[in-house]
Design a protein around this motif. Structure first.
Motif, PDB file in Angstrom:
ATOM      1  N   ALA A 253      47.351  42.568  40.502  1.00 17.46           N
ATOM      2  CA  ALA A 253      45.967  42.623  40.942  1.00 17.46           C
ATOM      3  C   ALA A 253      45.615  41.436  41.799  1.00 17.46           C
ATOM      4  CB  ALA A 253      45.022  42.690  39.751  1.00 17.46           C
ATOM      5  N   ALA A 254      46.556  40.505  41.989  1.00 14.76           N
ATOM      6  CA  ALA A 254      46.351  39.364  42.876  1.00 14.76           C
ATOM      7  C   ALA A 254      45.048  38.640  42.590  1.00 14.76           C
ATOM      8  CB  ALA A 254      46.405  39.815  44.312  1.00 14.76           C
ATOM      9  N   ASP A 255      44.376  38.187  43.686  1.00 16.26           N
ATOM     10  CA  ASP A 255      43.129  37.455  43.498  1.00 16.26           C
ATOM     11  C   ASP A 255      42.017  38.448  43.192  1.00 16.26           C
ATOM     12  OD1 ASP A 255      41.031  35.769  43.525  1.00 16.26           O
ATOM     13  OD2 ASP A 255      41.031  35.409  45.670  1.00 16.26           O
ATOM     14  N   SER A 256      41.335  38.252  42.082  1.00 20.64           N
ATOM     15  CA  SER A 256      40.339  39.234  41.653  1.00 20.64           C
ATOM     16  C   SER A 256      39.159  39.335  42.606  1.00 20.64           C
ATOM     17  CB  SER A 256      39.817  38.882  40.256  1.00 20.64           C
ATOM     18  OG  SER A 256      39.172  37.635  40.277  1.00 20.64           O
ATOM     19  N   THR A 257      38.930  38.333  43.444  1.00 22.14           N
ATOM     20  CA  THR A 257      37.807  38.400  44.371  1.00 22.14           C
ATOM     21  C   THR A 257      38.080  39.328  45.528  1.00 22.14           C
ATOM     22  OG1 THR A 257      38.620  36.529  45.675  1.00 22.14           O
ATOM     23  CG2 THR A 257      37.162  36.039  43.845  1.00 22.14           C
ATOM     24  N   ALA A 258      39.355  39.696  45.724  1.00 25.62           N
ATOM     25  CA  ALA A 258      39.675  40.530  46.870  1.00 25.62           C
ATOM     26  C   ALA A 258      40.230  41.874  46.458  1.00 25.62           C
ATOM     27  CB  ALA A 258      40.688  39.821  47.761  1.00 25.62           C
ATOM     28  N   VAL A 259      41.405  41.859  45.881  1.00 28.86           N
ATOM     29  CA  VAL A 259      42.086  43.112  45.602  1.00 28.86           C
ATOM     30  C   VAL A 259      41.361  43.917  44.551  1.00 28.86           C
ATOM     31  CG1 VAL A 259      44.270  44.145  44.935  1.00 28.86           C
ATOM     32  CG2 VAL A 259      44.249  42.056  46.268  1.00 28.86           C
ATOM     33  N   ASN A 260      40.833  43.245  43.521  1.00 28.24           N
ATOM     34  CA  ASN A 260      40.101  43.985  42.496  1.00 28.24           C
ATOM     35  C   ASN A 260      38.928  44.744  43.097  1.00 28.24           C
ATOM     36  OD1 ASN A 260      41.787  43.135  40.527  1.00 28.24           O
ATOM     37  ND2 ASN A 260      40.368  41.783  39.506  1.00 28.24           N
ATOM     38  N   GLY A 261      38.346  44.173  44.136  1.00 26.75           N
ATOM     39  CA  GLY A 261      37.209  44.829  44.767  1.00 26.75           C
ATOM     40  C   GLY A 261      37.583  46.129  45.448  1.00 26.75           C
ATOM     41  N   SER A 262      38.873  46.352  45.742  1.00 28.53           N
ATOM     42  CA  SER A 262      39.294  47.559  46.431  1.00 28.53           C
ATOM     43  C   SER A 262      39.911  48.570  45.483  1.00 28.53           C
ATOM     44  CB  SER A 262      40.309  47.201  47.525  1.00 28.53           C
ATOM     45  OG  SER A 262      41.506  46.709  46.947  1.00 28.53           O
ATOM     46  N   ILE A 263      39.776  48.368  44.186  1.00 28.51           N
ATOM     47  CA  ILE A 263      40.370  49.270  43.205  1.00 28.51           C
ATOM     48  C   ILE A 263      39.686  50.635  43.260  1.00 28.51           C
ATOM     49  CG2 ILE A 263      40.573  49.729  40.727  1.00 28.51           C
ATOM     50  CD1 ILE A 263      40.934  46.734  40.343  1.00 28.51           C
ATOM     51  N   THR A 264      40.505  51.673  43.247  1.00 29.10           N
ATOM     52  CA  THR A 264      39.978  53.022  43.080  1.00 29.10           C
ATOM     53  C   THR A 264      40.086  53.363  41.604  1.00 29.10           C
ATOM     54  OG1 THR A 264      40.739  53.662  45.290  1.00 29.10           O
ATOM     55  CG2 THR A 264      40.225  55.432  43.738  1.00 29.10           C
ATOM     56  N   PRO A 265      38.970  53.399  40.885  1.00 31.50           N
ATOM     57  CA  PRO A 265      39.043  53.611  39.430  1.00 31.50           C
ATOM     58  C   PRO A 265      39.611  54.974  39.088  1.00 31.50           C
ATOM     59  CG  PRO A 265      36.785  53.808  40.204  1.00 31.50           C
ATOM     60  CD  PRO A 265      37.582  53.304  41.358  1.00 31.50           C
ATOM     61  N   THR A 266      40.332  55.036  37.985  1.00 35.41           N
ATOM     62  CA  THR A 266      40.868  56.307  37.512  1.00 35.41           C
ATOM     63  C   THR A 266      39.737  57.251  37.144  1.00 35.41           C
ATOM     64  OG1 THR A 266      42.277  57.358  35.853  1.00 35.41           O
ATOM     65  CG2 THR A 266      41.048  55.417  35.147  1.00 35.41           C
ATOM     66  N   ASP A 267      40.001  58.550  37.294  1.00 36.00           N
ATOM     67  CA  ASP A 267      38.976  59.528  36.904  1.00 36.00           C
ATOM     68  C   ASP A 267      39.061  59.864  35.420  1.00 36.00           C
ATOM     69  OD1 ASP A 267      41.345  60.889  36.875  1.00 36.00           O
ATOM     70  OD2 ASP A 267      40.737  62.472  38.256  1.00 36.00           O
ATOM     71  N   LYS A 268      39.978  59.223  34.701  1.00 37.40           N
ATOM     72  CA  LYS A 268      40.111  59.445  33.265  1.00 37.40           C
ATOM     73  C   LYS A 268      39.003  58.707  32.509  1.00 37.40           C
ATOM     74  CE  LYS A 268      45.153  59.957  33.497  1.00 37.40           C
ATOM     75  NZ  LYS A 268      45.136  61.407  33.235  1.00 37.40           N
ATOM     76  N   LYS A 269      38.600  59.257  31.398  1.00 38.73           N
ATOM     77  CA  LYS A 269      37.593  58.617  30.553  1.00 38.73           C
ATOM     78  C   LYS A 269      38.270  57.531  29.721  1.00 38.73           C
ATOM     79  CE  LYS A 269      34.748  62.787  30.161  1.00 38.73           C
ATOM     80  NZ  LYS A 269      34.188  63.803  29.233  1.00 38.73           N
ATOM     81  N   ILE A 270      37.698  56.327  29.770  1.00 36.56           N
ATOM     82  CA  ILE A 270      38.285  55.174  29.103  1.00 36.56           C
ATOM     83  C   ILE A 270      37.476  54.808  27.864  1.00 36.56           C
ATOM     84  CG2 ILE A 270      38.963  52.757  29.367  1.00 36.56           C
ATOM     85  CD1 ILE A 270      40.528  54.740  31.101  1.00 36.56           C
ATOM     86  N   GLY A 271      38.177  54.533  26.767  1.00 38.00           N
ATOM     87  CA  GLY A 271      37.536  54.024  25.561  1.00 38.00           C
ATOM     88  C   GLY A 271      37.997  52.602  25.307  1.00 38.00           C
ATOM     89  N   PHE A 272      37.147  51.805  24.648  1.00 40.05           N
ATOM     90  CA  PHE A 272      37.552  50.428  24.328  1.00 40.05           C
ATOM     91  C   PHE A 272      37.000  50.045  22.957  1.00 40.05           C
ATOM     92  CE2 PHE A 272      38.432  46.017  24.467  1.00 40.05           C
ATOM     93  CZ  PHE A 272      39.491  45.886  25.347  1.00 40.05           C
ATOM     94  N   LEU A 273      37.916  49.573  22.105  1.00 39.05           N
ATOM     95  CA  LEU A 273      37.575  49.191  20.738  1.00 39.05           C
ATOM     96  C   LEU A 273      37.794  47.694  20.552  1.00 39.05           C
ATOM     97  CD1 LEU A 273      39.594  52.069  18.991  1.00 39.05           C
ATOM     98  CD2 LEU A 273      37.228  52.148  19.827  1.00 39.05           C
ATOM     99  N   GLY A 274      36.715  46.973  20.210  1.00 38.15           N
ATOM    100  CA  GLY A 274      36.824  45.538  19.971  1.00 38.15           C
ATOM    101  C   GLY A 274      36.238  44.719  21.104  1.00 38.15           C
ATOM    102  N   LEU A 275      35.083  44.111  20.878  1.00 42.97           N
ATOM    103  CA  LEU A 275      34.377  43.359  21.917  1.00 42.97           C
ATOM    104  C   LEU A 275      34.293  41.879  21.561  1.00 42.97           C
ATOM    105  CD1 LEU A 275      31.492  45.915  22.579  1.00 42.97           C
ATOM    106  CD2 LEU A 275      33.607  45.601  23.879  1.00 42.97           C
ATOM    107  N   GLY A 276      35.439  41.297  21.238  1.00 43.95           N
ATOM    108  CA  GLY A 276      35.506  39.874  20.926  1.00 43.95           C
ATOM    109  C   GLY A 276      35.604  39.025  22.182  1.00 43.95           C
ATOM    110  N   LEU A 277      36.202  37.827  22.039  1.00 44.61           N
ATOM    111  CA  LEU A 277      36.311  36.904  23.171  1.00 44.61           C
ATOM    112  C   LEU A 277      37.033  37.534  24.351  1.00 44.61           C
ATOM    113  CD1 LEU A 277      37.180  33.483  21.478  1.00 44.61           C
ATOM    114  CD2 LEU A 277      35.006  34.179  22.482  1.00 44.61           C
ATOM    115  N   MET A 278      38.101  38.248  24.096  1.00 43.57           N
ATOM    116  CA  MET A 278      38.891  38.847  25.161  1.00 43.57           C
ATOM    117  C   MET A 278      38.347  40.216  25.552  1.00 43.57           C
ATOM    118  SD  MET A 278      40.975  36.365  25.415  1.00 43.57           S
ATOM    119  CE  MET A 278      42.349  36.880  26.421  1.00 43.57           C
ATOM    120  N   GLY A 279      38.018  41.032  24.569  1.00 43.01           N
ATOM    121  CA  GLY A 279      37.576  42.392  24.846  1.00 43.01           C
ATOM    122  C   GLY A 279      36.303  42.464  25.667  1.00 43.01           C
ATOM    123  N   SER A 280      35.398  41.527  25.457  1.00 39.97           N
ATOM    124  CA  SER A 280      34.125  41.549  26.194  1.00 39.97           C
ATOM    125  C   SER A 280      34.343  41.408  27.698  1.00 39.97           C
ATOM    126  CB  SER A 280      33.214  40.425  25.689  1.00 39.97           C
ATOM    127  OG  SER A 280      32.838  40.637  24.347  1.00 39.97           O
TER     128      SER A 280
END
Length: 540
Positions: A253-280
């Motif tokens: 993903a290289a530098d998050s200020t550039a490449v992350n901005g051009s990500i085409t998100p998956t059309d799959k539904k995403i779930g996330f369990l656990g919103l601690g220090l890392m998960g948040s």
């Protein structure tokens, strides 16, 4: 189709690795940045970011000829901002040209007006002027003959030299700055637009390693300089691809200020369990990059902020898994990981054929193997993907992800991994990522124990702790990790971004891993003992 003809200053679309094309400009590289060996490439500055990279010719397209095509396939907010930056650049360049043109026209009008005022009126003077003009025309005719006779001599000169001789720079005009090298639509781009561009194909992005260089390097970003004193400041700018004998590969993903901005998100539904220090931080970045996310946390109040950001609420882990295509989990330790899957209303109750589960917790290999077996037994797909980093790196989307298990699921998680991390590695069968993660954390834990001991010894012997840090940062130990941790210590900032109890947990698991294969880990044992004695608050 003939090869694309590009030159310094051209606007282009540059394709970097697995990511969508991004608008940029061909510029001169910094003097201390070496050009990679091998195929022909250009140094490109990307719009809307601070990123630069060497891009191979076959991964470049002219900007104007492919603008509509690229805008159709890329919809990200940062991508649109980059395109807007290009258009603003073109408007400024056009404005400069028009200003220059108006200025030239005004100068011409002033000269003509002056000539009108000074033009002779008497008949004799008019006749003299006519005779004079005749002589001038005659001389011009002779001059044309001389130019024609000398054309063969000038033909041997290079086009660049002829252009310099025919269009000398006006006296007093400063040379153009490098930033203004780009002509809004260069002749090479016009040529491409006049011809057929439909046959142009992006070439495969994985290339052979550069000879005599680190075989893990695939792209050469601006941070790849020969200045060891500043290299540690730009480590997060490096983009690596790993093809080891074990079959490991990586999604970058290289530098998050550039490449992350051009990500085409998956059309799959995403779930996330656990919103601690890392998960948040992970969930926040998934939402920012346009993913559809359903969240659950043991303490439900932590979900509120993400609901406001656009996430959906899941009442139980089982509900999240049953309503989502891919469910991620990130919890504190092996017991929490098992309870999440095997407990009441747990993940296992929501698993059915085709459902995917990705455990991002740092646990031991036995735990993750057990979880994989029960998930797969219900027809589910399993991937372990523990992350290396801290709360700040999680918030910045700059984690390092170590994955193992279902290779197809790893590929399906590509856009998610790009959103949450700068690099991800696939390490083969289930259990390998857990082992590697424990080894990584063991090294970091032992390293920080040594740094804490060194800073303390410097203080009690009357040496400057800041000077010690400066010396280390100029040497082979230089790293962002070292600099940030030490700066926090020197400033008395002990706010945790990774809890001490989790470091100790990882050290214990790493020591147990060594015991299981009859391999001693005395340094990790010493670090663990130091933590137990309360002498390592700097881990926080």
């Amino acid at each position: 189709m003939a090869a694309v003809s590009l030159r310094l200053g051209d606007l282009v679309w540059g394709k970097l690795g697995r990511y969508p094309p991004w608008p940029g400009k061909i510029v001169n590289p910094p003097k201390d940045l070496k050009k990679p060996r091998g195929k022909k490439c250009f140094f490109v500055k990307f719009f809307g970011t601070e990123d630069h990279a060497w891009i191979k010719v076959e991964q470049l397209k002219p900007y104007h000829a492919h603008k509509e095509e690229m805008i159709k396939i890329n919809k990200g907010k940062r991508f649109q901002q980059a395109v807007d930056a290009v258009e603003e650049f073109l408007r400024r360049a056009k404005g400069k040209d028009q200003t220059s043109s108006h200025s030239s026209a005004d100068d011409k009008n002033r000269r003509n007006s002056s000539e009108e005022r000074s033009r002779p009126n008497s008949g004799d003077e008019k006749r003299k002027l006519s005779l004079s003009e005749g002589k001038v025309k005659k001389n011009m005719g002779e001059g044309k003959k001389r130019v024609s006779s000398g054309s063969s001599e000038r033909g041997s000169k290079s086009p660049l030299k002829r252009a310099q001789e025919q269009s000398p720079r006006k006296r007093g005009r400063p040379p153009k700055d490098e930033k203004d090298l780009t002509i809004p639509e260069s002749s090479t781009v016009k040529g491409m637009m006049a011809g057929s561009v439909a046959a142009f194909k992006w070439q495969p992005t994985v290339s052979e390693p550069v000879k005599d260089a680190d075989p893990h390097f695939h792209h050469f970003l601006l941070s790849q300089t020969e200045k060891p004193a500043v290299c540690y400041q730009a480590i997060t700018k490096k983009l690596k691809i790993c093809e080891e004998e074990t079959g490991s590969t990586s999604i970058q993903a290289a530098d998050s200020t550039a490449v992350n901005g051009s990500i085409t998100p998956t059309d799959k539904k995403i779930g996330f369990l656990g919103l601690g220090l890392m998960g948040s931080g992970i969930v926040s970045n998934l939402l920012k990059m346009g993913h559809t996310v359903t969240v659950w946390n043991r303490t439900a109040e932590k979900c509120d902020l993400f609901i406001q950001e656009g996430a959906r609420l899941g009442r139980t882990p089982a509900e999240v898994v049953s309503t989502c295509d891919i469910t991620f989990a990130c919890v504190s330790d092996p017991k929490a990981a098992k309870d999440l899957v095997l407990g009441p209303s747990g993940v296992l109750q929501g698993i059915r054929p085709g459902k995917c589960y990705v455990d991002m917790s740092t646990v031991d290999a036995d735990t993750v193997t057990e979880l994989a077996q029960v998930i797969v037994s219900r027809g589910g797909r399993f991937l372990e993907a523990p992350v290396s980093g801290n709360q700040q790196l999680s918030n910045d989307g700059m984690l390092v992800i170590l994955a193992a298990g279902d290779r197809g699921l790893y590929e399906d998680c590509s856009s998610c991994f790009q959103a949450m991390g700068k690099t991800s590695f696939f390490l083969g069968e289930v259990g390998n990522a857990a082992k590697m993660m424990l080894i990584v954390n063991m090294v970091q834990g032992s390293f920080m124990a040594t740094i804490a001991e060194g800073l303390t010894l410097a203080q009690v012997t009357g040496q400057s702790q800041q000077t010690l840090l400066d010396i280390l940062n100029q040497g082979q130990l230089a790293s962002i990790f070292l600099d940030q941790k030490c700066q926090n210590i020197l400033q008395g900032n002990f706010k945790p971004d990774f809890y001490l109890k989790y470091i100790q947990k990882d050290l214990r698991l790493a020591i147990a891993l060594g015991d299981a294969v009859n391999h001693p880990t005395p340094m990790a044992a010493a670090a663990n003992e130091m933590i137990c004695l309360g002498g390592c608050a700097v881990f926080t």
